[in-house]
Design a protein around this motif. Structure first.
Motif, mmCIF file in Angstrom:
data_model
loop_
_atom_site.group_PDB
_atom_site.id
_atom_site.type_symbol
_atom_site.label_atom_id
_atom_site.label_comp_id
_atom_site.label_asym_id
_atom_site.label_seq_id
_atom_site.Cartn_x
_atom_site.Cartn_y
_atom_site.Cartn_z
ATOM 1 N N VAL A 183 0.865 -1.117 0.203
ATOM 2 C CA VAL A 183 0.178 -0.086 0.133
ATOM 3 C C VAL A 183 0.614 1.512 -0.516
ATOM 4 O O VAL A 183 2.464 1.663 0.626
ATOM 5 N N ALA A 184 0.571 2.156 -0.582
ATOM 6 C CA ALA A 184 1.972 3.315 -0.656
ATOM 7 C C ALA A 184 2.801 3.031 -1.380
ATOM 8 O O ALA A 184 3.925 3.450 -0.739
ATOM 9 N N CYS A 185 2.917 2.371 -2.794
ATOM 10 C CA CYS A 185 3.686 1.954 -3.060
ATOM 11 C C CYS A 185 4.825 3.039 -4.028
ATOM 12 O O CYS A 185 5.772 2.613 -3.963
ATOM 13 N N ASN A 186 3.980 4.204 -4.052
ATOM 14 C CA ASN A 186 4.653 5.166 -4.730
ATOM 15 C C ASN A 186 6.052 4.439 -5.824
ATOM 16 O O ASN A 186 4.734 4.324 -7.297
ATOM 17 N N ARG A 187 6.424 4.558 -5.937
ATOM 18 C CA ARG A 187 7.474 4.773 -7.486
ATOM 19 C C ARG A 187 7.830 2.867 -7.887
ATOM 20 O O ARG A 187 8.140 2.616 -8.655
ATOM 21 N N GLY A 188 7.567 2.600 -7.155
ATOM 22 C CA GLY A 188 7.617 1.117 -6.616
ATOM 23 C C GLY A 188 9.052 0.247 -6.567
ATOM 24 O O GLY A 188 9.318 -0.998 -7.014
ATOM 25 N N THR A 189 9.684 1.538 -6.199
ATOM 26 C CA THR A 189 10.936 0.607 -6.158
ATOM 27 C C THR A 189 11.409 -0.437 -4.579
ATOM 28 O O THR A 189 11.756 -1.372 -4.436
ATOM 29 N N THR A 190 10.390 -0.049 -4.109
ATOM 30 C CA THR A 190 10.388 -1.808 -2.384
ATOM 31 C C THR A 190 9.914 -2.885 -2.589
ATOM 32 O O THR A 190 10.453 -3.915 -3.516
ATOM 33 N N MET A 191 8.846 -2.495 -4.242
ATOM 34 C CA MET A 191 8.182 -3.628 -5.415
ATOM 35 C C MET A 191 8.818 -4.994 -6.151
ATOM 36 O O MET A 191 9.923 -5.955 -5.685
ATOM 37 N N LEU A 192 10.360 -3.520 -6.130
ATOM 38 C CA LEU A 192 11.351 -4.276 -7.093
ATOM 39 C C LEU A 192 12.012 -4.657 -6.614
ATOM 40 O O LEU A 192 12.559 -6.490 -7.023
ATOM 41 N N GLU A 193 12.484 -4.004 -4.859
ATOM 42 C CA GLU A 193 13.631 -4.934 -4.909
ATOM 43 C C GLU A 193 12.967 -6.049 -3.847
ATOM 44 O O GLU A 193 13.847 -7.554 -4.056
ATOM 45 N N LEU A 194 11.887 -5.842 -3.363
ATOM 46 C CA LEU A 194 11.074 -7.361 -2.267
ATOM 47 C C LEU A 194 11.219 -8.618 -3.420
ATOM 48 O O LEU A 194 11.549 -9.718 -4.206
ATOM 49 N N ALA A 195 10.725 -8.472 -5.049
ATOM 50 C CA ALA A 195 11.215 -9.356 -6.347
ATOM 51 C C ALA A 195 12.032 -9.851 -6.458
ATOM 52 O O ALA A 195 12.194 -11.322 -6.992
ATOM 53 N N GLN A 196 13.158 -9.134 -6.882
ATOM 54 C CA GLN A 196 14.534 -9.350 -6.958
ATOM 55 C C GLN A 196 14.684 -10.411 -6.095
ATOM 56 O O GLN A 196 15.927 -11.136 -6.303
ATOM 57 N N LYS A 197 14.589 -9.646 -4.900
ATOM 58 C CA LYS A 197 15.859 -10.582 -3.790
ATOM 59 C C LYS A 197 14.737 -11.665 -3.378
ATOM 60 O O LYS A 197 15.680 -12.717 -3.296
ATOM 61 N N TYR A 198 13.188 -12.271 -3.348
ATOM 62 C CA TYR A 198 12.337 -12.817 -2.911
ATOM 63 C C TYR A 198 12.377 -13.848 -3.230
ATOM 64 O O TYR A 198 11.168 -14.940 -3.921
ATOM 65 N N ASP A 199 12.317 -13.355 -4.854
ATOM 66 C CA ASP A 199 11.789 -13.890 -6.666
ATOM 67 C C ASP A 199 9.766 -13.963 -6.288
ATOM 68 O O ASP A 199 9.136 -14.849 -6.127
#
Length: 57
Positions: free
Chosen positions: A4-20
């Motif tokens: 929630v409140a993902c802004n530009r998606g930087t946290t999403m990108l990091e999570l997807a890359q780190k934890y698949d």
């Protein structure tokens, strides 16, 4: 996972890359949602990440 409140998606990108993992992001601001979509595409993570404008309810 939901961000929630993902802004530009930087946290999403990091999570997807780190934890698949898959992440769905939401944010109220249409401009930052557009930027998040650009970032997702730039990193080639369209299969695992999605983002939309809206509220948590």
């Amino acid at each position: 996972m939901l961000e929630v409140a993902c802004n530009r998606g930087t946290t999403m990108l990091e999570l997807a890359q780190k934890y698949d993992c898959q992440v769905i992001g939401i944010d109220l601001d249409a401009k930052v949602v557009a930027k998040a979509k650009e970032n997702i595409k730039r990193y080639g993570l369209e299969e695992r990440l999605s983002v939309q404008q809206g509220e948590r309810f």
